[in-house]
Structure formats: C-alpha cells, structure tokens
Design an enzyme around this catalytic site. Structure first.
Site, short mmCIF file in Angstrom:
data_model
loop_
_atom_site.label_atom_id
_atom_site.label_comp_id
_atom_site.label_asym_id
_atom_site.label_seq_id
_atom_site.Cartn_x
_atom_site.Cartn_y
_atom_site.Cartn_z
N ASP A 87 -3.50 -8.51 5.99
CA ASP A 87 -2.28 -9.31 5.81
C ASP A 87 -2.13 -10.35 6.93
OD1 ASP A 87 -1.92 -6.96 7.33
OD2 ASP A 87 0.24 -6.93 7.01
N HIS A 128 -0.43 -1.64 15.04
CA HIS A 128 -0.41 -0.57 14.08
C HIS A 128 -1.80 0.03 13.83
CE1 HIS A 128 -0.64 -0.61 9.38
NE2 HIS A 128 -0.31 0.59 9.73
N ASP A 150 2.67 -6.74 14.31
CA ASP A 150 3.42 -5.78 13.47
C ASP A 150 4.65 -5.23 14.19
OD1 ASP A 150 1.99 -5.82 11.09
OD2 ASP A 150 0.66 -4.19 11.66
N HIS A 192 5.79 -10.19 10.57
CA HIS A 192 6.50 -9.97 9.30
C HIS A 192 7.99 -10.20 9.53
CE1 HIS A 192 3.11 -8.09 7.22
NE2 HIS A 192 2.97 -7.24 8.20
N HIS A 242 0.81 -1.23 0.00
CA HIS A 242 0.00 0.00 0.00
C HIS A 242 0.84 1.28 0.00
CE1 HIS A 242 0.35 -0.26 4.34
NE2 HIS A 242 -0.57 -1.16 4.48
N HIS A 265 -4.32 -8.85 15.32
CA HIS A 265 -4.48 -7.66 14.46
C HIS A 265 -5.37 -8.01 13.27
CE1 HIS A 265 -3.66 -4.07 12.29
NE2 HIS A 265 -2.51 -4.39 11.74
N GLU A 308 -5.76 -6.25 10.37
CA GLU A 308 -5.38 -5.88 9.00
C GLU A 308 -5.28 -7.16 8.15
OE1 GLU A 308 -2.04 -3.17 8.57
OE2 GLU A 308 -2.64 -2.71 6.51
N TYR A 362 11.03 -0.55 8.01
CA TYR A 362 9.65 -0.86 8.36
C TYR A 362 9.11 0.15 9.38
CZ TYR A 362 5.83 -3.84 10.16
OH TYR A 362 4.61 -4.34 10.56
FE1 FEO Z 1 -0.86 -3.67 10.22
FE2 FEO Z 1 1.10 -6.21 8.98
O1 FEO Z 1 -0.51 -5.26 9.28
#
Ligand code: FEO
Length: 383
Positions: free
Chosen positions: A82, A145, A164, A223, A24, A78, A80, A192
C-alpha cells in the site's frame, strides 16, 4: 484528489481510496488514503508512494508540482504494497533515483519487485540525509508495522513522516485532523490501532521513547489525516495508553453468536450482572458485527466475554473467526468469560475458554446451558 501544499516546498501527493471496504480482512467503512509526500530541495525527495492501482494518481499529483523524472530520492519507510506499490513507476521514470530505506526495507523491495538493481542507500537509526537546506533523520520502528518500518523526521520543519504509525483508515477531502475534529480523528486512529498496531505494544513503547526528544509540529502518517497543532498531544497520549493496554474497569463487551437464542439469553443475563455492578456492557452479535468492528469496540473494555452455541462439536464459524482474529491481535490485561449453550455434546464453552486462556486473560467462571434450561443461570452473578 489533487496535490496539497503543506508548507513551502512540501506537498501531499498521495491518493484517496474512497471505495475500499476490506483491507486484508479489516473492514474499512470509511475507505482509506495512501499518503505520499514530496519535498522540493536541491535533491527532490518523494516520501513513500501509494498502492500500485493508484500509481497514476501519484504521478499526476507530482506532475502538478514538478516533472516526476526530476525526483532524486525516494524514502521508503515501509515495504507493504500500500506504500511501495507505485515506487516501480517512479524508478521507471528515473532508474538512478536513490532509494533510502532500512536493511529489511531493501530486502523486502527486492523480494516484492524486480528491484535488484535499484540504487539503494540502507539507513539505520541516527543516519541522516541532507537534501540541500533540509535534513531528514531516520529512526527505525520495526514491527510498526512490519520488520522493515522506519520513520523520517524533517528537522528544519519539525515534520514526522510516520508511515503506518498514527495512521487511520479514513478517506476524506480533508487532510488535517483539526479539520475533521480531534474526536473523529482519534476514533478512526483507535479503530486502526486495534486492528493493525495492537500486537506491537513493546515496539510502540520503544518508538515513543526514541521519538520523545523530537520537537514535532506535524505528524504526517501514510494513511488518513495529518496530526497538526493541538491534535498532536492527544494522539501521542493515546498511543501511550493503547500501548499500555490501558482499559476501562467499568466497560465490558459480550460477544457471541447463537443458533436458537439460548446463548443470547445467557449474553443478556451477563449484561444485567455487569450493569448491577455499575459496569457498562455492550452486546455484540457476530451475525451482525464484523470481527474488526468488534476489535475496535473491545479496545477499552476490561471484560471480554465470548459465547457460542455448540455446533458440530465445535463453535459457530463467526465466533471461531473472531477468536482467531482477536488472538492474533493479542489484547492484554483483560478479564475473560466463556459461555454458551448446547444440545448434547457441549464443546463450545471449553474451546472458547481455552482460547481466552491462551490470550493470558484472567478468567471468570464459565457458564454453560443445555437447550434452554436456564434454571441455574439466575442463581448467581458472574461477578
Ligand atoms: Fe503496513 Fe499501511 O502498510
């Protein structure tokens, strides 16, 4: 990539995304990973999931260890997509699976998915989940996040599933920071942080304080690489520095775009002035450097100088993009300088100056040149 045993009963079961190059708007030249973890106990627990497109990788990796239908609990740290995108697949296999998440996590899952009937357990800081011999402790980390974020600490093994936080966009067959070297892992973590976590310094400080009493033997983010052994203290130290907006008084970034070279001439003169004062300065021409790479570079620079030619009574589109991106991420504790060239109307410097002021930067005197009239440029130093 196949599942990886981390410890007895604990596995990495995520997916590696070697090909993603744009997250994004954030350029990811080294790809990323979506880390999910499986803990085998009386209650079998999946911690987070993966991006929806990688659902089969998750199911395949879990299947190497157990039948995915046997998962009793999903911890959703989380929402989100992903990390939550593949939860739907696990719920399809076991509609009664218990989902542990924050209050905002539940709201988010219900807003993203057809998830009104899922079997939720809403948790807050201090709540625990006992799965048999293991105990998970939950700590809310809102805005690291999204507002729903939380982390899960597996007490008996001293593992922090941090989602995250402490992540890196880095695709690799290696799973541990110690395997690639702490310098490389920190470099990716900085990039990051600059592009994802930077706006949330207050929340990072609170999280570090809340997590301070925990004994941590492994940080398992969602991640990139896991932080193990001697790589843990430097990673935690860097989060202290970065959330303090600590920067190097001897570093400057000179970021610009130029139409016919006049703005670039000013940029080079600015670099010379810094160098004359013993300050390292780097030129970043936004024609060649993506805004997210520029953010990474300016993470440790005290001076942020931004220049543009005036174009159609405004600024170059690349500079507009950079300013919008940087303003959103909100680096603090910086000194700014606006510069540029123009032919007749000359709005660019004022636009840049006003934007840097909204970032609450302390400002140096602006530099403005018409066409290529550099007669006054060399009369005085910027510092
Ligand atoms: Fe805030 Fe890796 O998603």
């Amino acid at each position: 990539m196949a599942s990886v045993k981390i410890k007895d009963n604990i596995y990495w079961v995520g997916a590696i995304d070697f090909n993603i190059r744009n997250f994004h708007g954030y350029k990811t030249p080294d790809g990323t990973s979506y880390n999910a973890y499986l803990v085998i106990d009386e209650k079998i627990t999946l911690i987070d999931s993966v991006k929806e497109a990688f659902s089969q990788d998750l199911i395949d990796n879990i299947s190497e260890i157990i039948d995915p239908k046997k998962i009793d609990v999903i911890i959703c740290n989380h929402v989100e997509p992903d990390h939550s995108g593949a939860i739907q697949e696990v719920v399809k296999l076991n509609p009664n699976v218990e989902i542990y998440t924050s209050a905002n996590g539940k709201k988010g899952l219900m807003a993203y998915y057809d998830a009104a009937d899922w079997n939720y357990h809403v948790v807050g800081t201090g709540d625990q989940l006992n799965t048999g011999k293991y105990t998970f402790n939950f700590v809310m980390t809102p805005l690291i996040h999204w507002p729903d974020n939380m982390v899960s600490y597996l007490e008996e093994e001293e593992i922090l599933f941090s989602n995250d936080a402490f992540g890196q966009h880095y695709a690799s067959n290696k799973r541990y920071a110690s395997e690639v070297g702490v310098a490389k892992a920190l470099e990716k973590a900085k990039d990051y942080y600059a592009n994802i976590v930077l706006p949330y310094d207050v929340q990072v400080k609170k999280a570090l304080k809340d997590l301070g009493p925990l004994k941590i033997s492994l940080i398992a983010p969602s991640h990139g690489l896991m932080w193990d052994g001697e790589t843990i203290p430097p990673m935690l130290d860097k989060y202290v520095d970065w959330s303090d907006n600590k920067c190097d008084e001897k570093k400057a970034m000179v970021i610009y775009d130029t139409m016919w070279g006049a703005t670039e001439t000013i940029a080079k003169k600015i670099v010379k002035d810094f160098n004359a004062k013993g300050i390292e300065a780097e030129l970043i021409d936004l024609k060649y450097t993506h805004v997210s790479e520029a953010m990474d570079k300016l993470m440790e620079a005290k001076y942020i100088c931004v220049g543009s030619s005036t174009l159609n009574r405004s600024i170059m589109p690349t500079v507009a993009s950079f300013l919008a991106y940087m303003r959103g991420l909100g680096p603090k504790n910086r000194i700014g300088l606006a510069f540029g060239s123009y032919g007749w109307s000359g709005e660019s410097v004022k636009i840049i100056e006003e934007t840097l002021e909204t970032c609450k930067f302390e400002m140096l005197d602006t530099i403005k040149v018409q066409y290529k009239d550099f007669s006054k440029l060399y009369e005085k130093s910027i510092l």
